[in-house]
Enzyme design. Structure first.
Site, mmCIF file in Angstrom:
data_model
loop_
_atom_site.group_PDB
_atom_site.id
_atom_site.type_symbol
_atom_site.label_atom_id
_atom_site.label_comp_id
_atom_site.label_asym_id
_atom_site.label_seq_id
_atom_site.Cartn_x
_atom_site.Cartn_y
_atom_site.Cartn_z
ATOM 1 N N ASP A 71 0.849 -1.191 0.000
ATOM 2 C CA ASP A 71 0.000 0.000 0.000
ATOM 3 C C ASP A 71 0.883 1.238 0.000
ATOM 4 O OD1 ASP A 71 0.827 -0.228 2.679
ATOM 5 O OD2 ASP A 71 -1.062 0.542 3.471
ATOM 6 N N TYR A 73 2.900 4.720 0.836
ATOM 7 C CA TYR A 73 3.524 5.296 2.026
ATOM 8 C C TYR A 73 2.492 6.160 2.743
ATOM 9 C CZ TYR A 73 8.043 4.062 -0.124
ATOM 10 O OH TYR A 73 9.112 3.393 -0.688
ATOM 11 N N PHE A 84 6.715 2.030 -3.886
ATOM 12 C CA PHE A 84 8.105 2.240 -3.479
ATOM 13 C C PHE A 84 8.647 3.630 -3.824
ATOM 14 C CE2 PHE A 84 7.915 -2.450 -3.844
ATOM 15 C CZ PHE A 84 8.309 -2.792 -2.563
ATOM 16 N N HIS A 193 11.322 -9.189 0.803
ATOM 17 C CA HIS A 193 10.975 -7.774 0.713
ATOM 18 C C HIS A 193 12.215 -6.928 1.026
ATOM 19 C CE1 HIS A 193 8.932 -3.966 1.534
ATOM 20 N NE2 HIS A 193 7.915 -4.455 0.863
#
Length: 227
Positions: A71, A73, A84, A193
């Site tokens: 989702d 920031y 990202f 991740h």
């Protein structure tokens, strides 16, 4: 995003592909969810015009690579519709810093002094979050809004309609989306991740050089991962 499907502001090729989703009963409920949060005094990110930014910067016919995030920031000024990525002038968050470190190790590209990934998007990298909105300061707060239904449909439609797309699935959440992808006609690369908690396992995945090798084998232009 405003009332009624005709007003969804999204690039034309995506609008055509996804119109069936916009017409389904669940989709207007996403807007209702967002409006309700705002009525409760919540700030919702990203700003409305940037909710579909990933689609608007990467038309369907230019699509080569899909990177899936969870989702947006949730800090003020950070989210601009690309997973990202942060706008120019905003400090790159830790996960993005680790992505840049891997690109340096993999391809020798010096990390940039910013975290805006629009250059990738404009080369055919769909930077897709599973939820397209979030409350300020509350990670994953819109997971139950209906966005996951929508973005799962996006991934499935890409799988059905395209061939030879490289999917980069980082972390368990993204890797679970592999079930939506036809691995017989697309490429699925998995890694940990890039967050600080698991970056030591992300390091060395070489996904950026591997992506370009897979594109080259198809006669497609490679991605310039520099920014």
């Amino acid at each position: 995003m405003s009332e009624g499907t005709p007003s969804v502001q999204i690039e034309d090729s995506w609008k055509k592909l996804l119109q069936e989703e916009f017409d389904k009963p669940y989709f207007p409920l996403i807007r209702q969810f967002i409006v309700q949060k705002k009525h409760l005094g919540k700030k919702v990110f990203p700003p409305g015009p940037l909710i579909f930014n990933a689609f608007n910067l990467t038309p369907l016919n230019q699509l080569k690579v899909v990177i899936i995030g969870q989702d947006p920031y949730h800090g003020a000024g950070q989210a601009h519709g690309l997973c990202f990525s942060v706008p120019l002038g905003v400090k790159p968050p830790p996960s993005l810093v680790n992505i840049f470190k891997e690109i340096k190790a993999d391809l020798g590209i010096t990390p940039p002094n910013h975290g805006n990934l629009e250059k990738w998007a404009k080369q055919g990298v769909l930077l897709l979050n599973a939820s397209l909105t979030v409350n300020e300061g509350e990670a994953n707060s819109h997971a139950q809004s209906g966005w996951h239904t929508f973005t799962d449909a996006v991934i499935k439609k890409i799988s059905d309609e395209k061939e030879g797309i490289v999917f980069l699935l980082w972390g368990k959440f993204a890797q679970d989306k592999a079930a939506l992808i036809d691995g017989s006609k697309h490429f699925i690369l998995k890694a940990a991740h890039p967050s600080p908690f698991s970056a030591h396992m992300f390091t060395g995945c070489k996904h950026f050089s591997k992506t370009n090798e897979l594109l080259a084998k198809q006669g497609k232009q490679s991605i310039d991962w520099s920014l």
